[in-house]
Design an enzyme around this catalytic site. Structure first.
Site, PDB file in Angstrom:
ATOM      1  N   GLY A  61      -3.553  -3.645  -8.751  1.00  0.00           N
ATOM      2  CA  GLY A  61      -4.031  -2.801  -9.805  1.00  0.00           C
ATOM      3  C   GLY A  61      -2.668  -1.936 -10.152  1.00  0.00           C
ATOM      4  O   GLY A  61      -2.698  -1.981 -11.629  1.00  0.00           O
ATOM      5  N   LYS A  63       6.562 -17.838   4.682  1.00  0.00           N
ATOM      6  CA  LYS A  63       5.464 -18.836   5.363  1.00  0.00           C
ATOM      7  C   LYS A  63       3.940 -18.479   4.745  1.00  0.00           C
ATOM      8  O   LYS A  63       3.247 -19.097   4.274  1.00  0.00           O
ATOM      9  CB  LYS A  63       5.488 -18.980   6.763  1.00  0.00           C
ATOM     10  CG  LYS A  63       4.337 -20.122   7.094  1.00  0.00           C
ATOM     11  CD  LYS A  63       4.823 -21.445   6.853  1.00  0.00           C
ATOM     12  CE  LYS A  63       6.031 -22.151   7.564  1.00  0.00           C
ATOM     13  NZ  LYS A  63       6.430 -23.395   7.140  1.00  0.00           N
ATOM     14  N   PRO A  64       3.793 -16.827   5.017  1.00  0.00           N
ATOM     15  CA  PRO A  64       2.427 -16.647   4.663  1.00  0.00           C
ATOM     16  C   PRO A  64       2.167 -16.968   3.026  1.00  0.00           C
ATOM     17  O   PRO A  64       1.215 -17.180   2.835  1.00  0.00           O
ATOM     18  CB  PRO A  64       2.304 -15.049   4.679  1.00  0.00           C
ATOM     19  CG  PRO A  64       3.408 -14.876   6.014  1.00  0.00           C
ATOM     20  CD  PRO A  64       4.307 -15.867   5.661  1.00  0.00           C
ATOM     21  N   GLN A  76       3.412 -19.355   1.156  1.00  0.00           N
ATOM     22  CA  GLN A  76       3.135 -20.605   1.136  1.00  0.00           C
ATOM     23  C   GLN A  76       1.855 -21.090   1.567  1.00  0.00           C
ATOM     24  O   GLN A  76       1.369 -21.791   0.679  1.00  0.00           O
ATOM     25  CB  GLN A  76       4.142 -21.492   2.118  1.00  0.00           C
ATOM     26  CG  GLN A  76       5.588 -21.258   1.705  1.00  0.00           C
ATOM     27  CD  GLN A  76       6.609 -22.172   2.926  1.00  0.00           C
ATOM     28  OE1 GLN A  76       6.179 -23.016   3.089  1.00  0.00           O
ATOM     29  NE2 GLN A  76       7.804 -21.356   3.136  1.00  0.00           N
ATOM     30  N   GLY A  88     -18.102  16.452  -4.597  1.00  0.00           N
ATOM     31  CA  GLY A  88     -18.823  16.044  -3.393  1.00  0.00           C
ATOM     32  C   GLY A  88     -20.451  16.115  -3.315  1.00  0.00           C
ATOM     33  O   GLY A  88     -21.008  16.490  -4.460  1.00  0.00           O
ATOM     34  N   CYS A  97     -16.871  20.361 -10.331  1.00  0.00           N
ATOM     35  CA  CYS A  97     -18.229  19.780 -10.038  1.00  0.00           C
ATOM     36  C   CYS A  97     -18.815  20.620  -8.716  1.00  0.00           C
ATOM     37  O   CYS A  97     -19.169  21.714  -8.977  1.00  0.00           O
ATOM     38  CB  CYS A  97     -18.251  17.976  -9.910  1.00  0.00           C
ATOM     39  SG  CYS A  97     -19.893  17.499 -10.316  1.00  0.00           S
ATOM     40  N   HIS A 109     -15.532  16.431 -14.814  1.00  0.00           N
ATOM     41  CA  HIS A 109     -14.328  15.878 -14.022  1.00  0.00           C
ATOM     42  C   HIS A 109     -12.964  15.904 -14.746  1.00  0.00           C
ATOM     43  O   HIS A 109     -12.695  14.721 -15.292  1.00  0.00           O
ATOM     44  CB  HIS A 109     -14.633  14.532 -13.258  1.00  0.00           C
ATOM     45  CG  HIS A 109     -15.767  14.671 -12.114  1.00  0.00           C
ATOM     46  ND1 HIS A 109     -15.587  14.715 -10.927  1.00  0.00           N
ATOM     47  CD2 HIS A 109     -17.159  14.646 -12.245  1.00  0.00           C
ATOM     48  CE1 HIS A 109     -16.745  15.026 -10.246  1.00  0.00           C
ATOM     49  NE2 HIS A 109     -17.538  14.816 -11.153  1.00  0.00           N
ATOM     50  N   GLU A 133     -10.206  15.543 -13.893  1.00  0.00           N
ATOM     51  CA  GLU A 133      -8.967  14.577 -13.213  1.00  0.00           C
ATOM     52  C   GLU A 133      -9.358  13.136 -13.880  1.00  0.00           C
ATOM     53  O   GLU A 133      -8.240  12.428 -13.536  1.00  0.00           O
ATOM     54  CB  GLU A 133      -9.286  14.572 -11.547  1.00  0.00           C
ATOM     55  CG  GLU A 133     -10.671  13.810 -10.973  1.00  0.00           C
ATOM     56  CD  GLU A 133     -11.785  14.642 -10.998  1.00  0.00           C
ATOM     57  OE1 GLU A 133     -11.926  15.545 -11.809  1.00  0.00           O
ATOM     58  OE2 GLU A 133     -12.744  14.335 -10.449  1.00  0.00           O
TER      59      GLU A 133
HETATM   60  N1  GLN Z   1     -23.621  16.963  -5.778  1.00  0.00           N
HETATM   61  C1  GLN Z   1     -23.447  17.671  -6.921  1.00  0.00           C
HETATM   62  C2  GLN Z   1     -24.350  17.029  -8.116  1.00  0.00           C
HETATM   63  O1  GLN Z   1     -25.037  16.113  -7.918  1.00  0.00           O
HETATM   64  C3  GLN Z   1     -22.074  17.622  -7.409  1.00  0.00           C
HETATM   65  C4  GLN Z   1     -21.811  16.135  -7.893  1.00  0.00           C
HETATM   66  C5  GLN Z   1     -20.071  15.948  -7.847  1.00  0.00           C
HETATM   67  O2  GLN Z   1     -19.157  16.710  -7.315  1.00  0.00           O
HETATM   68  N2  GLN Z   1     -19.719  14.877  -8.549  1.00  0.00           N
HETATM   69  O3  GLN Z   1     -24.691  17.616  -9.033  1.00  0.00           O
END
Ligand code: GLN
Length: 539
Positions: A18, A190-191, A193, A355, A382, A508, A510
């Site tokens: 990448g 060698k790997p 090749q 999360g 989030c 998000h 980021e």
């Molecule tokens: N779990 C949370 C939601 O679904 C936050 C999702 C996240 O952090 N991307 O709203």
């Protein structure tokens, strides 16, 4: 006519296909060619959206709401141009559309086979991207390594395309590993090749070899590789381990990867790449005048790839502030065992990560209480923003059982709840609120100052949202809702009065930070964190 460059990998995974693809694209872009990068993933999932971050790292979301491989993040960070659904194709998606077509009767009377039906579909997806953007070149990275059963249809597509378009229109760059054997004190060819032999078995003679190595490769090794692998010695490119991924375009320039590619594609090499802005960024990155430590509170910390874009955003925003950002991963579950002061001491700022699910939520909430009460700069993304809302409801507004219904569906105070249009959705794949949405930013807010404008577009990936029934109560208690989605009235940004820096965002940021355009919220956060550190030092 668009030219096609394929990047394949051999010997092992994780060689950085990448980054090589993105670096090559960068050099071609700086020579004024219009170029894009595409990733073909050999797994059967329709997209990586349903994959556990431990399994596959971060899921990168594009403006058009595609849940994609994290390599697309590198492509955007290097090229500063957005990618889309067409830039990431999985075997699952290919088979899904072939099977759908079969049911519709598109192949009536015919036996549907890998060749030509699957390979045609792959070809169609590659050409579709080329036509969409009117590109001079499409760089297609084939995931996995040659020899994997799963990669075969992709390699066969590459073979057919070279046959149909000719070698000057369709190129194969093969990335391999040259391991160093310390006992023999030797680099081994060698790997490589063997890996090239495997490509040849699939009917593909690579045009250029990019050799990942810990030590410089000698002329003798170059000659040997050229002879055994049937490439010219100039097309053996050294890819030495780099201190930062952002060095790789310069290393590739030095090795003339872009020149080799252009010569083979019979394209002009006259315009030299202008990397002055890139070098300026590297200069700032490598010569910081300050350093700060920022705690990254998450639950997938064992695999840093799970938070790839956050780490990279700190690289960009750190360079912008001429400040080295040391990101300290902290497991949210560890914070549930007490001793929070010890665990967070020495940190100049805290970011609470995105999360899903209940695990580690309590730790995140405790950390937020701690930074709120101790005036430590805070940035919640989030789920991090949702936890900030819950913490404030519990500890400031006195709503003791406040929760997100993701964690407690029976709570009396569902301050975060499922979005209305999510209520009847049963399928898990591609069904969240995904992609870019508008947000209006309140005048005079932290966010408005950071962005320098009142309307922004940011990318989303969530099912739950701030419960608007509580809007007034929160405002009264001092939490400011400073970013609102205009059509749907969803709360996108929260801030606190009387705190040096406290911001939570439902989107998000980021995902939109690039070398050329570090994200304004990360830039302002790092600035505030540095300010906080300097003020504390003075005290
Ligand atoms: N779990 C949370 C939601 O679904 C936050 C999702 C996240 O952090 N991307 O709203």
């Amino acid at each position: 006519m668009t030219k096609y460059i394929f990047v394949t990998g051999g010997v092992t995974s994780s060689l950085g296909k990448g980054i090589i693809a993105a670096s090559l694209a960068k050099l071609l872009q700086e020579r004024q060619y219009k170029v894009t990068i595409q990733k073909l993933d050999p797994y059967i999932n329709v997209d990586p959206g349903t994959l556990n971050p431990y399994e596959h790292g971060e899921c990168y979301v594009t403006d058009d709401g595609a849940e994609t491989d994290l390599d697309l993040g590198h492509y955007e960070r290097f090229l500063n141009t957005p990618t889309s659904q067409e830039n990431n194709i999985t075997t699952g998606r290919i088979y899904q559309s072939v099977i759908e077509k079969e049911r519709q009767g598109a192949y009536l009377g015919k036996t549907v086979q890998i060749i030509p039906h699957i390979t045609d579909e792959i070809k169609h997806r590659i050409m579709q991207l080329a036509n969409k953007g009117d590109y001079d070149m499409v760089i297609t990275e084939i995931g996995g390594t040659v020899g994997d059963i799963e990669s075969l249809p992709y390699l066969e597509t590459l073979r057919q395309m070279r046959h149909e378009l000719g070698n000057e229109n369709c190129l194969c760059v093969h990335l391999t590993l040259i391991p160093y054997l310390s006992a023999a004190q030797e680099l081994k060819t060698k790997p490589t090749q063997h890996s090239v032999k495997q490509l040849l078995q699939a009917g593909i003679q690579p045009d250029i070899l990019v050799c990942r190595t810990e030590y410089p490769i000698t002329d003798e090794i170059r000659r040997k590789l050229a002879l055994f692998c049937n490439v010219d010695a100039k097309s053996v490119i050294e890819a030495l381990d780099a201190k930062t991924i952002y060095d790789v375009p310069l290393l590739m320039l030095k090795e003339k990867l872009d020149t080799r590619v252009l010569k083979k594609l019979k394209l002009s090499t006259k315009k030299k790449p202008d990397l002055s802005a890139w070098k300026e960024f590297l200069g700032r990155l490598k010569n910081p005048t300050h350093e700060v430590s920022i705690g990254l509170i998450g639950k997938y910390n064992e695999l840093p790839d799970a938070y790839k874009s956050i780490y990279e955003s700190f690289v960009h925003s750190g360079a912008q502030n001429e400040c080295k950002v040391k990101v300290v991963p902290i497991h949210s579950e560890l914070l549930e065992m007490g001793g929070i002061e010890n665990k967070l001491s020495g940190l100049d700022g805290i970011l609470v990560a995105p999360g899903f699910g209940e695990r580690g939520i309590k730790g995140k909430i405790r950390a937020i209480q701690y930074v709120r009460e101790n005036n430590i700069p805070f940035f919640g993304i989030c789920l991090g923003m949702q936890c900030a809302v819950v913490e404030f409801a519990k500890n400031v507004m006195g709503l003791k059982t406040a929760a997100s219904t993701e964690v407690n569906s029976k709570t009396k105070d569902p301050v975060i709840h499922l979005m209305v249009d999510q209520k009847n959705i049963m399928d898990k794949g591609g069904t969240m609120r995904l992609g870019s949405y508008k947000c209006k930013v309140a005048k005079g807010s932290l966010a408005a100052k950071a962005y320098g404008k009142s309307e922004i577009n940011e990318r989303h990936r969530h099912r739950y949202e701030f419960n608007n029934k509580y809007k007034k109560k929160f405002a009264k208690a001092g939490m400011k809702l400073t970013g609102i989605n205009p059509g749907k009235e969803l709360v996108e940004i929260i801030e606190l009065e009387n705190h040096p820096y406290y911001i939570g965002v439902q989107f998000h940021p980021e995902l939109k930070s690039t070398v050329e355009r570090p994200h304004p919220l990360f830039v302002s956060f790092v600035k505030a964190v540095l300010q906080n550190k300097l003020t504390n030092l003075e005290k």
